[in-house]
Design a protein around this motif. Structure first.
Motif, PDB file in Angstrom:
ATOM      1  N   PHE A  59       3.566   2.398 -10.201  1.00 33.78           N
ATOM      2  CA  PHE A  59       2.245   2.661  -9.633  1.00 33.78           C
ATOM      3  C   PHE A  59       1.396   1.390  -9.617  1.00 33.78           C
ATOM      4  CE2 PHE A  59       3.465   6.976 -10.842  1.00 33.78           C
ATOM      5  CZ  PHE A  59       3.108   7.672  -9.700  1.00 33.78           C
ATOM      6  N   ARG A  60       1.463   0.626 -10.700  1.00 34.22           N
ATOM      7  CA  ARG A  60       0.699  -0.613 -10.800  1.00 34.22           C
ATOM      8  C   ARG A  60       1.070  -1.560  -9.661  1.00 34.22           C
ATOM      9  NH1 ARG A  60       2.514  -5.167 -12.533  1.00 34.22           N
ATOM     10  NH2 ARG A  60       4.244  -4.251 -13.669  1.00 34.22           N
ATOM     11  N   GLU A  61       2.353  -1.683  -9.379  1.00 29.23           N
ATOM     12  CA  GLU A  61       2.805  -2.562  -8.297  1.00 29.23           C
ATOM     13  C   GLU A  61       2.341  -2.042  -6.938  1.00 29.23           C
ATOM     14  OE1 GLU A  61       6.981  -4.209 -10.100  1.00 29.23           O
ATOM     15  OE2 GLU A  61       6.840  -2.072  -9.610  1.00 29.23           O
ATOM     16  N   PHE A  62       2.383  -0.722  -6.762  1.00 27.33           N
ATOM     17  CA  PHE A  62       1.902  -0.128  -5.511  1.00 27.33           C
ATOM     18  C   PHE A  62       0.452  -0.528  -5.264  1.00 27.33           C
ATOM     19  CE2 PHE A  62      -0.499   3.225  -3.401  1.00 27.33           C
ATOM     20  CZ  PHE A  62       0.221   3.394  -2.225  1.00 27.33           C
ATOM     21  N   TRP A  63      -0.397  -0.356  -6.269  1.00 26.25           N
ATOM     22  CA  TRP A  63      -1.823  -0.646  -6.095  1.00 26.25           C
ATOM     23  C   TRP A  63      -2.082  -2.140  -5.942  1.00 26.25           C
ATOM     24  CZ3 TRP A  63      -4.405   2.968  -4.122  1.00 26.25           C
ATOM     25  CH2 TRP A  63      -4.130   4.304  -4.435  1.00 26.25           C
ATOM     26  N   GLN A  64      -1.293  -2.971  -6.594  1.00 28.56           N
ATOM     27  CA  GLN A  64      -1.421  -4.416  -6.397  1.00 28.56           C
ATOM     28  C   GLN A  64      -1.105  -4.789  -4.949  1.00 28.56           C
ATOM     29  OE1 GLN A  64       1.215  -5.871  -9.472  1.00 28.56           O
ATOM     30  NE2 GLN A  64      -0.495  -6.291 -10.857  1.00 28.56           N
ATOM     31  N   LEU A  65      -0.059  -4.183  -4.403  1.00 27.47           N
ATOM     32  CA  LEU A  65       0.298  -4.461  -3.009  1.00 27.47           C
ATOM     33  C   LEU A  65      -0.767  -3.945  -2.055  1.00 27.47           C
ATOM     34  CD1 LEU A  65       4.132  -3.800  -3.046  1.00 27.47           C
ATOM     35  CD2 LEU A  65       2.986  -5.972  -2.545  1.00 27.47           C
ATOM     36  N   VAL A  66      -1.296  -2.761  -2.322  1.00 28.87           N
ATOM     37  CA  VAL A  66      -2.386  -2.242  -1.484  1.00 28.87           C
ATOM     38  C   VAL A  66      -3.511  -3.267  -1.436  1.00 28.87           C
ATOM     39  CG1 VAL A  66      -4.219  -0.499  -1.347  1.00 28.87           C
ATOM     40  CG2 VAL A  66      -1.865   0.210  -1.780  1.00 28.87           C
ATOM     41  N   ASP A  67      -3.920  -3.750  -2.594  1.00 35.49           N
ATOM     42  CA  ASP A  67      -5.023  -4.706  -2.661  1.00 35.49           C
ATOM     43  C   ASP A  67      -4.687  -6.017  -1.969  1.00 35.49           C
ATOM     44  OD1 ASP A  67      -6.459  -2.827  -4.087  1.00 35.49           O
ATOM     45  OD2 ASP A  67      -6.157  -3.794  -6.034  1.00 35.49           O
ATOM     46  N   GLU A  68      -3.490  -6.531  -2.197  1.00 34.92           N
ATOM     47  CA  GLU A  68      -3.115  -7.838  -1.653  1.00 34.92           C
ATOM     48  C   GLU A  68      -2.822  -7.792  -0.157  1.00 34.92           C
ATOM     49  OE1 GLU A  68       0.208 -11.353  -2.197  1.00 34.92           O
ATOM     50  OE2 GLU A  68      -0.034  -9.886  -3.805  1.00 34.92           O
ATOM     51  N   VAL A  69      -2.066  -6.809   0.281  1.00 30.70           N
ATOM     52  CA  VAL A  69      -1.614  -6.771   1.670  1.00 30.70           C
ATOM     53  C   VAL A  69      -2.669  -6.172   2.595  1.00 30.70           C
ATOM     54  CG1 VAL A  69       0.149  -5.850   3.231  1.00 30.70           C
ATOM     55  CG2 VAL A  69       0.811  -6.726   0.983  1.00 30.70           C
ATOM     56  N   LEU A  70      -3.355  -5.143   2.142  1.00 29.19           N
ATOM     57  CA  LEU A  70      -4.303  -4.439   3.005  1.00 29.19           C
ATOM     58  C   LEU A  70      -5.763  -4.778   2.710  1.00 29.19           C
ATOM     59  CD1 LEU A  70      -2.556  -0.953   2.903  1.00 29.19           C
ATOM     60  CD2 LEU A  70      -2.284  -2.764   4.605  1.00 29.19           C
ATOM     61  N   GLY A  71      -5.998  -5.428   1.601  1.00 26.26           N
ATOM     62  CA  GLY A  71      -7.371  -5.721   1.194  1.00 26.26           C
ATOM     63  C   GLY A  71      -7.855  -4.629   0.264  1.00 26.26           C
ATOM     64  N   SER A  72      -8.570  -5.026  -0.748  1.00 25.44           N
ATOM     65  CA  SER A  72      -8.963  -4.092  -1.797  1.00 25.44           C
ATOM     66  C   SER A  72      -9.738  -2.888  -1.265  1.00 25.44           C
ATOM     67  CB  SER A  72      -9.774  -4.821  -2.859  1.00 25.44           C
ATOM     68  OG  SER A  72     -10.109  -3.942  -3.895  1.00 25.44           O
ATOM     69  N   ALA A  73     -10.865  -3.115  -0.647  1.00 26.68           N
ATOM     70  CA  ALA A  73     -11.698  -1.997  -0.184  1.00 26.68           C
ATOM     71  C   ALA A  73     -11.042  -1.236   0.954  1.00 26.68           C
ATOM     72  CB  ALA A  73     -13.075  -2.504   0.242  1.00 26.68           C
ATOM     73  N   PRO A 120       6.272   5.854  -5.531  1.00 31.85           N
ATOM     74  CA  PRO A 120       5.381   4.840  -4.959  1.00 31.85           C
ATOM     75  C   PRO A 120       6.059   3.979  -3.891  1.00 31.85           C
ATOM     76  CG  PRO A 120       5.088   4.946  -7.322  1.00 31.85           C
ATOM     77  CD  PRO A 120       6.259   5.831  -6.992  1.00 31.85           C
ATOM     78  N   ARG A 121       7.310   3.627  -4.092  1.00 38.80           N
ATOM     79  CA  ARG A 121       8.044   2.820  -3.106  1.00 38.80           C
ATOM     80  C   ARG A 121       8.106   3.539  -1.761  1.00 38.80           C
ATOM     81  NH1 ARG A 121      13.187   1.900  -5.462  1.00 38.80           N
ATOM     82  NH2 ARG A 121      13.523   4.081  -5.051  1.00 38.80           N
ATOM     83  N   ASP A 122       8.367   4.835  -1.780  1.00 39.66           N
ATOM     84  CA  ASP A 122       8.462   5.609  -0.545  1.00 39.66           C
ATOM     85  C   ASP A 122       7.102   5.740   0.129  1.00 39.66           C
ATOM     86  OD1 ASP A 122      11.189   5.893  -1.046  1.00 39.66           O
ATOM     87  OD2 ASP A 122      10.911   7.808  -2.086  1.00 39.66           O
ATOM     88  N   VAL A 123       6.060   5.889  -0.682  1.00 31.72           N
ATOM     89  CA  VAL A 123       4.702   5.957  -0.138  1.00 31.72           C
ATOM     90  C   VAL A 123       4.343   4.619   0.499  1.00 31.72           C
ATOM     91  CG1 VAL A 123       2.262   6.289  -0.703  1.00 31.72           C
ATOM     92  CG2 VAL A 123       3.997   7.734  -1.783  1.00 31.72           C
ATOM     93  N   TRP A 124       4.689   3.523  -0.167  1.00 32.84           N
ATOM     94  CA  TRP A 124       4.388   2.199   0.367  1.00 32.84           C
ATOM     95  C   TRP A 124       5.084   1.983   1.717  1.00 32.84           C
ATOM     96  CZ3 TRP A 124       0.855  -1.160   0.437  1.00 32.84           C
ATOM     97  CH2 TRP A 124       1.079  -2.451   0.887  1.00 32.84           C
ATOM     98  N   HIS A 125       6.358   2.325   1.792  1.00 39.65           N
ATOM     99  CA  HIS A 125       7.090   2.180   3.057  1.00 39.65           C
ATOM    100  C   HIS A 125       6.448   3.030   4.155  1.00 39.65           C
ATOM    101  CE1 HIS A 125      10.361  -0.468   2.015  1.00 39.65           C
ATOM    102  NE2 HIS A 125      10.654   0.254   0.958  1.00 39.65           N
TER     103      HIS A 125
END
Length: 76
Positions: free
Chosen positions: A3-17, A46-51
């Motif tokens: 989960f931590r990695e998922f949220w880090q990627l959300v913030d980094e790739v898509l922007g935090s807000a 989380p991996r499947d949600v990210w994809h």
């Protein structure tokens, strides 16, 4: 992916807000018409949600993993 990695990627790739808003509000057909947050709460990996999120947003494969991460394999 944790989960931590998922949220880090959300913030980094898509922007935090913007990324956090998308995970709460964007309904994704590939997740059974759930938002990413709903899918995570429902037990989807989380991996499947990210994809699914990246597929829906048409994020190119090389940009999905941020600056220093190696892509985890997709489940088939």
């Amino acid at each position: 992916m944790r989960f931590r990695e998922f949220w880090q990627l959300v913030d980094e790739v898509l922007g935090s807000a913007h990324g956090r808003a998308l995970t709460r509000d964007l309904v994704i057909p590939g997740l059974g018409n759930m938002t990413p947050v709903q899918a995570l709460d429902d037990g989807v990996e989380p991996r499947d949600v990210w994809h699914a999120l990246c597929d829906e947003l048409e994020v190119p494969e090389p940009q999905r993993w941020g600056s220093a991460r190696q892509a985890p394999p997709r489940r088939r």
